[in-house]
Design an enzyme around this catalytic site. Structure first.
Site, short mmCIF file in Angstrom:
data_model
loop_
_atom_site.label_atom_id
_atom_site.label_comp_id
_atom_site.label_asym_id
_atom_site.label_seq_id
_atom_site.Cartn_x
_atom_site.Cartn_y
_atom_site.Cartn_z
N ARG A 11 8.90 -6.50 1.42
CA ARG A 11 7.61 -5.76 0.99
C ARG A 11 7.11 -5.27 2.39
O ARG A 11 7.13 -4.55 3.40
CB ARG A 11 6.11 -5.67 0.71
CG ARG A 11 6.74 -4.33 -0.87
CD ARG A 11 5.30 -4.99 -1.66
NE ARG A 11 3.61 -4.52 -1.25
CZ ARG A 11 2.65 -4.98 -1.94
NH1 ARG A 11 2.69 -5.45 -2.51
NH2 ARG A 11 1.90 -4.51 -1.55
N ARG A 34 6.79 6.41 5.70
CA ARG A 34 6.61 5.15 5.74
C ARG A 34 8.28 5.16 6.38
O ARG A 34 8.60 3.78 5.98
CB ARG A 34 6.80 4.30 4.65
CG ARG A 34 6.06 3.60 4.14
CD ARG A 34 5.19 3.03 2.77
NE ARG A 34 4.82 1.73 2.43
CZ ARG A 34 3.76 1.70 1.84
NH1 ARG A 34 3.38 2.64 2.07
NH2 ARG A 34 3.00 0.91 1.73
N ARG A 75 -5.42 -11.27 -3.22
CA ARG A 75 -6.15 -9.14 -3.15
C ARG A 75 -7.02 -8.86 -4.89
O ARG A 75 -5.48 -9.18 -5.61
CB ARG A 75 -5.12 -8.02 -2.77
CG ARG A 75 -5.56 -6.95 -2.90
CD ARG A 75 -4.52 -5.71 -1.94
NE ARG A 75 -3.60 -5.71 -1.54
CZ ARG A 75 -2.89 -4.79 -1.57
NH1 ARG A 75 -3.27 -3.76 -0.49
NH2 ARG A 75 -1.34 -4.82 -1.75
N ARG A 119 -2.57 -5.98 -8.72
CA ARG A 119 -1.62 -4.76 -9.00
C ARG A 119 -0.52 -5.33 -9.09
O ARG A 119 -0.53 -7.01 -8.42
CB ARG A 119 -1.24 -4.50 -7.46
CG ARG A 119 -1.78 -3.37 -7.31
CD ARG A 119 -1.89 -3.13 -5.96
NE ARG A 119 -0.84 -2.88 -5.08
CZ ARG A 119 -0.76 -1.86 -4.09
NH1 ARG A 119 -1.41 -1.81 -3.43
NH2 ARG A 119 0.81 -2.23 -2.82
N LYS A 124 -5.09 -0.88 5.50
CA LYS A 124 -5.00 0.38 6.12
C LYS A 124 -6.35 0.93 4.60
O LYS A 124 -6.68 2.23 5.12
CB LYS A 124 -3.27 1.69 4.92
CG LYS A 124 -2.64 0.39 6.61
CD LYS A 124 -0.83 1.10 6.14
CE LYS A 124 -0.60 1.10 4.41
NZ LYS A 124 0.02 -0.41 4.47
#
Ligand code: ADP
Ligand code: ZN
Length: 210
Positions: free
Chosen positions: A167, A88, A123, A156, A13
């Site tokens: 998640r 969300r 990531r 992160r 996103k």
């Protein structure tokens, strides 16, 4: 033009939001980034949000809605904006309506769960500007350094294997119902996430032209 980007965590996103921002000159607003900034600065929203974020749960609606409201009232949002990671949940979408925000299009970036886990596991994000990289798919030019701003790349806090599972579950249970919500309004556009980010970007921009 007011746009929403939907998609699982790690679906890309943020990257798509940046591409749209550059193509249409409207700001990309990530509630995740706003909340992380709040944590760094020690704001009350940040303090309240941290434990939820670390656990991979949604931050309570009232907190996120306040943060978002404050951001879209700023001057640079006058000609529109791209929402990355908001709404969300259905109540968050209803809050947008209550604020009088008219949404033009909603783009859902679709990537299957197995691929999501692979992507988030590799990531890396810039600690200064938030740009995302991947250890094999999207390497920075210099190892661990952001191409854009020279900031240090980090993992992160919520990009752990355990949290990713939460998640994804939260995404399917709480966020995915928004697809029907916006489909009924005739606003939903599905973009299938491609292996090469540039191909996804081409599909996203094409969807917005038509
Ligand atoms: P990702 O999409 O990769 O999960 P984000 O940066 O968008 O990353 O969000 C990180 C975390 O911030 C979420 O897991 C959640 O805890 C919190 N968050 C961000 N946006 C929202 C939102 N609209 N509502 C509730 N929580 C949110
Ligand atoms: Zn950077």
């Amino acid at each position: 033009m007011n746009l929403i980007l939907l998609g699982a965590p790690g679906a890309g996103k943020g990257t798509q939001a940046d591409a749209i921002r550059d193509a249409f000159s409207i700001p990309a607003i990530s509630t995740g980034n706003l909340l992380r900034e709040g944590i760094k600065k020690g704001t009350s929203a940040g303090l309240k949000a941290k434990d939820y974020m670390d656990a991979g749960q949604l931050v309570p609606d009232d907190i996120v809605i306040d943060v978002l409201k404050e951001r879209i009232l700023q001057d640079d949002c006058k000609n529109g904006f791209i929402l990355d990671g908001f709404p969300r949940s259905i109540p968050q979408a209803q809050a947008l309506e209550k604020m009088g925000v008219k949404i033009d299009k909603v783009i859902s970036i679709e990537v299957e769960d197995g691929e999501i886990v692979r992507r988030i596991s590799g990531r890396r994000v810039c600690s200064a500007c938030g740009t995302s990289y991947h250890i094999t798919d999207n390497k920075p030019k210099k190892e661990n350094i952001c191409d854009k701003c020279g900031g240090k790349l980090i993992i992160r806090d919520d990009d752990t294997e355990e949290t990713i599972k939460n998640r994804l579950e939260v995404y399917h249970n709480r966020t995915e119902p928004l697809k029907s919500f916006y489909k009924e309004e005739g606003k939903l556009i599905i973009v299938i996430g491609q292996k090469d980010v540039k191909d996804t970007t081409r599909l996203t921009l094409k969807a917005l032209e038509g």
